[in-house]
Write a protein that holds these residues in place. Structure first.
Motif, PDB file in Angstrom:
ATOM      1  N   ARG A  92      60.274  41.567  28.632  1.00  0.00           N
ATOM      2  CA  ARG A  92      59.599  41.803  30.111  1.00  0.00           C
ATOM      3  C   ARG A  92      58.432  42.858  30.098  1.00  0.00           C
ATOM      4  O   ARG A  92      56.810  42.315  30.364  1.00  0.00           O
ATOM      5  CB  ARG A  92      60.371  42.094  30.785  1.00  0.00           C
ATOM      6  CG  ARG A  92      61.279  41.246  31.416  1.00  0.00           C
ATOM      7  CD  ARG A  92      62.851  41.181  32.008  1.00  0.00           C
ATOM      8  NE  ARG A  92      61.624  41.360  34.017  1.00  0.00           N
ATOM      9  CZ  ARG A  92      61.139  40.315  34.467  1.00  0.00           C
ATOM     10  NH1 ARG A  92      61.679  39.277  34.121  1.00  0.00           N
ATOM     11  NH2 ARG A  92      60.634  40.727  35.654  1.00  0.00           N
ATOM     12  N   ARG A  93      58.202  44.336  29.440  1.00  0.00           N
ATOM     13  CA  ARG A  93      57.696  44.807  28.885  1.00  0.00           C
ATOM     14  C   ARG A  93      56.462  44.521  28.713  1.00  0.00           C
ATOM     15  O   ARG A  93      54.940  44.809  28.997  1.00  0.00           O
ATOM     16  CB  ARG A  93      57.636  45.969  29.094  1.00  0.00           C
ATOM     17  CG  ARG A  93      57.270  46.633  28.880  1.00  0.00           C
ATOM     18  CD  ARG A  93      57.825  48.769  28.639  1.00  0.00           C
ATOM     19  NE  ARG A  93      58.115  48.795  27.312  1.00  0.00           N
ATOM     20  CZ  ARG A  93      59.797  48.707  27.569  1.00  0.00           C
ATOM     21  NH1 ARG A  93      60.435  48.501  28.666  1.00  0.00           N
ATOM     22  NH2 ARG A  93      60.151  48.857  26.507  1.00  0.00           N
ATOM     23  N   ILE A  94      56.272  44.048  27.053  1.00  0.00           N
ATOM     24  CA  ILE A  94      55.629  43.788  26.431  1.00  0.00           C
ATOM     25  C   ILE A  94      54.896  42.431  26.593  1.00  0.00           C
ATOM     26  O   ILE A  94      53.257  42.634  26.801  1.00  0.00           O
ATOM     27  CB  ILE A  94      56.089  43.398  24.530  1.00  0.00           C
ATOM     28  CG1 ILE A  94      56.416  44.783  24.199  1.00  0.00           C
ATOM     29  CG2 ILE A  94      55.321  42.653  23.816  1.00  0.00           C
ATOM     30  CD1 ILE A  94      57.242  44.829  22.713  1.00  0.00           C
ATOM     31  N   ALA A  95      55.463  41.622  27.291  1.00  0.00           N
ATOM     32  CA  ALA A  95      54.882  39.939  27.825  1.00  0.00           C
ATOM     33  C   ALA A  95      53.850  39.869  28.704  1.00  0.00           C
ATOM     34  O   ALA A  95      53.233  40.341  28.945  1.00  0.00           O
ATOM     35  CB  ALA A  95      55.776  39.599  28.466  1.00  0.00           C
ATOM     36  N   LEU A  96      54.414  41.560  29.640  1.00  0.00           N
ATOM     37  CA  LEU A  96      53.516  41.939  31.121  1.00  0.00           C
ATOM     38  C   LEU A  96      51.948  42.669  30.681  1.00  0.00           C
ATOM     39  O   LEU A  96      51.359  42.215  30.961  1.00  0.00           O
ATOM     40  CB  LEU A  96      53.900  42.672  32.299  1.00  0.00           C
ATOM     41  CG  LEU A  96      55.022  42.127  32.438  1.00  0.00           C
ATOM     42  CD1 LEU A  96      55.319  43.315  33.478  1.00  0.00           C
ATOM     43  CD2 LEU A  96      54.393  41.457  33.484  1.00  0.00           C
ATOM     44  N   LEU A  97      52.654  43.084  29.286  1.00  0.00           N
ATOM     45  CA  LEU A  97      50.844  44.255  28.547  1.00  0.00           C
ATOM     46  C   LEU A  97      50.188  43.293  28.213  1.00  0.00           C
ATOM     47  O   LEU A  97      48.997  43.216  28.064  1.00  0.00           O
ATOM     48  CB  LEU A  97      51.815  44.569  28.028  1.00  0.00           C
ATOM     49  CG  LEU A  97      52.356  46.082  28.691  1.00  0.00           C
ATOM     50  CD1 LEU A  97      52.647  47.137  26.999  1.00  0.00           C
ATOM     51  CD2 LEU A  97      51.649  47.239  28.612  1.00  0.00           C
ATOM     52  N   ALA A  98      51.152  42.028  27.139  1.00  0.00           N
ATOM     53  CA  ALA A  98      50.100  40.842  26.386  1.00  0.00           C
ATOM     54  C   ALA A  98      49.203  39.840  27.290  1.00  0.00           C
ATOM     55  O   ALA A  98      48.404  39.463  28.009  1.00  0.00           O
ATOM     56  CB  ALA A  98      51.516  40.418  25.714  1.00  0.00           C
ATOM     57  N   CYS A  99      49.311  39.927  28.998  1.00  0.00           N
ATOM     58  CA  CYS A  99      48.897  39.018  29.767  1.00  0.00           C
ATOM     59  C   CYS A  99      48.131  40.085  30.481  1.00  0.00           C
ATOM     60  O   CYS A  99      46.974  39.765  31.140  1.00  0.00           O
ATOM     61  CB  CYS A  99      49.896  38.713  31.295  1.00  0.00           C
ATOM     62  SG  CYS A  99      51.590  37.664  30.978  1.00  0.00           S
ATOM     63  N   ALA A 100      48.546  41.245  30.601  1.00  0.00           N
ATOM     64  CA  ALA A 100      47.287  41.902  30.913  1.00  0.00           C
ATOM     65  C   ALA A 100      45.863  42.175  29.899  1.00  0.00           C
ATOM     66  O   ALA A 100      44.794  41.709  30.671  1.00  0.00           O
ATOM     67  CB  ALA A 100      47.721  43.473  31.107  1.00  0.00           C
ATOM     68  N   ALA A 101      46.258  42.264  29.354  1.00  0.00           N
ATOM     69  CA  ALA A 101      45.190  42.211  27.925  1.00  0.00           C
ATOM     70  C   ALA A 101      44.910  40.872  27.872  1.00  0.00           C
ATOM     71  O   ALA A 101      43.386  40.502  28.085  1.00  0.00           O
ATOM     72  CB  ALA A 101      45.965  41.857  26.744  1.00  0.00           C
ATOM     73  N   ILE A 102      45.368  39.730  27.619  1.00  0.00           N
ATOM     74  CA  ILE A 102      45.021  37.990  28.298  1.00  0.00           C
ATOM     75  C   ILE A 102      43.793  38.123  29.934  1.00  0.00           C
ATOM     76  O   ILE A 102      42.883  37.323  29.458  1.00  0.00           O
ATOM     77  CB  ILE A 102      45.754  37.417  28.168  1.00  0.00           C
ATOM     78  CG1 ILE A 102      46.895  36.765  26.359  1.00  0.00           C
ATOM     79  CG2 ILE A 102      45.828  35.921  28.019  1.00  0.00           C
ATOM     80  CD1 ILE A 102      47.566  36.051  26.463  1.00  0.00           C
ATOM     81  N   GLY A 103      44.516  38.844  30.638  1.00  0.00           N
ATOM     82  CA  GLY A 103      43.371  38.057  31.832  1.00  0.00           C
ATOM     83  C   GLY A 103      42.208  39.506  31.506  1.00  0.00           C
ATOM     84  O   GLY A 103      41.026  38.994  32.194  1.00  0.00           O
ATOM     85  N   VAL A 104      42.088  40.930  30.961  1.00  0.00           N
ATOM     86  CA  VAL A 104      41.114  41.485  31.145  1.00  0.00           C
ATOM     87  C   VAL A 104      39.706  40.611  29.717  1.00  0.00           C
ATOM     88  O   VAL A 104      39.044  40.034  30.033  1.00  0.00           O
ATOM     89  CB  VAL A 104      41.337  42.671  30.379  1.00  0.00           C
ATOM     90  CG1 VAL A 104      39.742  43.625  29.194  1.00  0.00           C
ATOM     91  CG2 VAL A 104      41.865  43.890  30.680  1.00  0.00           C
ATOM     92  N   SER A 105      40.204  40.260  28.831  1.00  0.00           N
ATOM     93  CA  SER A 105      39.389  39.125  28.338  1.00  0.00           C
ATOM     94  C   SER A 105      39.105  37.866  28.690  1.00  0.00           C
ATOM     95  O   SER A 105      37.594  37.666  28.319  1.00  0.00           O
ATOM     96  CB  SER A 105      40.280  39.139  27.195  1.00  0.00           C
ATOM     97  OG  SER A 105      41.349  39.871  25.879  1.00  0.00           O
TER      98      SER A 105
END
Length: 506
Positions: free
Chosen positions: A143-156
């Motif tokens: 879950r933690r990694i997924a949220l971080l990946a989603c944050a990176a996608i959001g920034v992109s």
């Protein structure tokens, strides 16, 4: 087929998959059934892919909605089957488009090219919803990694919206795919790992490579005949014609000439050794070399040691430095850990190798005018000029502005003012400090591979090769733009995400 089992051994209602499945743990799926199901879904996927290409060519872009909707529904109901079908789209769409490219409009071609990224986005979105809300709940690390990946996608995505106003929506879309494709695959791996394990996912990927190896064998056996028969010439002219009208492919010899270079295509090399860089069903030698390398690393994780020699021979034949380096270095560091039993020695060796490798490539590349080094330095200098980033779609040799006015020969003399031919160089130029979001997600994933009791007493497992391979592919992003595509780092993160979400304690 049996439904996935809960920790207590009871079948979970609401899940009905086309693959045998088990709860998290060191599973051993029967090889025969896993291969049979993967082959069956590959056949289905290839048939649907051909239908999709024909519908888009004959009826227009709206037909793509049918393929995307069908894939999303399949993944929602049968995730492993949906992933195998997705791999057919990712690995064979170019081959299918090429075969039916005669008479295809540039608009239909562009729609088909974009379908793969949209499909990855749909799967990644569904995977995120299940990671966050479905039962059984995902592991805390997943879950933690997924949220971080989603944050990176959001920034992109935010940088892509900004970049589209400075360049064009088309340029922003091309580079948004490059910036987020591997993160979407990570999300899919984290989702599948809640119920299924690495073995099922890896077998599905490896089975998906089979038709491509047959395709490549025909290409190498008689490239002139094959390029004419498989439609590679009109495909390449659709791909390059709009941007480079003065460089059409008239005959198969033109294409063969572009695929023939000095061994490993070393800039400034004086060797007489030559290689034919076959493109495989991707119709792109570098991307296909990474497909083969990721297959070899996945096979290591499955303990298929016999695969090492054929994979190494294929990578030597195709002559792509980055893919060969990713595979050989993964094998070497994994073997070092196996032989010595000292994981800290392996980690120290990796760190020393990365520093020495990067230093050597930069020094040699500056002297020979290597575009990958020029692009990395251009990206870094662009970051220093504007640490907040220039926007996704701005700069990069695939952007509309760069393709219209770029002079590659001049870049060798004067250098580049923007990132190109380097995944990290381009992302650093476009995202600036926003690139930290990507590396935080990557770091969290690699940190999750750390043994529960620390590195001191850890013994290696076969699947540890996956995390080593992911780390080395990340390093390759310094000097190769293709290293961060779905075919390369995307596949490595898919496997690694599955392991994190479905990994037993040491």
């Amino acid at each position: 087929m049996p439904a996935p089992m809960s920790a207590g051994g009871q079948a979970r209602p609401g899940f009905h998959a086309g693959f045998p499945a088990r709860r998290a743990g060191p599973e051993v799926l029967p090889l025969g059934p896993a291969l049979a199901h993967a082959l069956a879904w590959q056949a289905v996927g290839l048939g649907l892919l051909v239908l999709h290409v024909l519908l888009v060519r004959e009826t227009g872009p709206a037909a793509a909605v049918l393929a995307l909707g069908g894939l999303a529904l399949l993944y929602a109901l049968l995730p492993l089957a949906g992933l195998v079908v997705f791999w057919q789209m990712a690995l064979y769409q170019n081959a299918a488009v090429a075969f039916f490219s005669d008479g295809m409009s540039p608009g239909a071609y562009q729609v088909l090219l974009g379908t793969g990224f949209l499909a990855a986005g749909l799967l990644g979105g569904l995977a995120t919803l299940r990671i966050l809300f479905a039962r059984p709940a995902a592991a805390p690390a997943a879950r933690r990694i997924a949220l971080l990946a989603c944050a990176a996608i959001g920034v992109s995505t935010a940088y892509a919206a900004y970049g589209a106003t400075l360049s064009s929506p088309a340029s922003a879309a091309v580079y948004l795919r490059a910036a987020t494709g591997m993160l979407l695959m990570l999300l899919v791996g984290l989702d599948l790992g809640r119920l299924w394990g690495f073995r099922a996912v890896a077998i599905g990927y490896l089975v998906s490579l089979l038709a491509g190896l047959c395709y490549s064998a025909l290409e190498v056996a008689d490239p002139a005949w094959f390029y004419e028969a498989a439609g590679n010439l009109p495909f390449m002219n659709l791909k390059y014609g709009p941007a480079e009208q003065d460089w059409p492919f008239h005959t198969a010899r033109d294409l063969i000439a572009t695929r023939t270079s000095v061994l490993f295509n070393v800039t400034g090399s004086e060797t007489s050794l030559m290689s034919f860089r076959f493109g495989g069903p991707n119709i792109h030698p570098v991307s296909y070399a990474y497909v083969i390398a990721m297959g070899g690393i996945a096979a290591l994780g499955l303990r298929w040691r016999w695969s090492i020699v054929p994979v190494a021979l294929l990578l030597a034949a195709i002559g792509v430095k980055g893919a060969m380096l990713a595979f050989v270095s993964t094998l070497g560091f994994w073997a070092l850990w196996q032989w010595t039993g000292w994981p800290r020695l392996m980690l120290a060796g990796m760190a020393a190798f990365v520093v020495a490798y990067a230093t050597a490539v930069i020094l040699v590349g500056l002297g020979s005018g290597d575009f990958h080094v020029i692009g990395l330095i251009g990206g870094f200098e662009g970051f220093l000029r504007n640490p907040l980033g220039h926007g996704i779609g701005v700069g990069g040799n695939l952007s509309d502005a760069a393709r219209a006015g770029i002079d590659m020969a001049e870049l060798q003399n004067s250098g580049a003012e923007f990132g190109l031919e380097s995944a990290i160089g381009v992302l650093l130029y476009q995202l600036g400090l926003g690139l930290l979001a990507h590396f935080v997600a990557f770091g969290a994933l690699l940190a999750a591979a750390r043994p529960r009791n620390g590195w001191r007493h850890a013994r290696p497992r076969d699947t540890d090769a996956i995390f080593i391979g992911a780390a080395m592919t990340m390093v390759n992003g310094l000097f190769q733009e293709e290293a961060y595509t779905t075919y390369a780092l995307g596949a490595a993160l898919l496997f690694a995400g599955t392991l994190v979400a479905n990994r037993p304690e040491r």
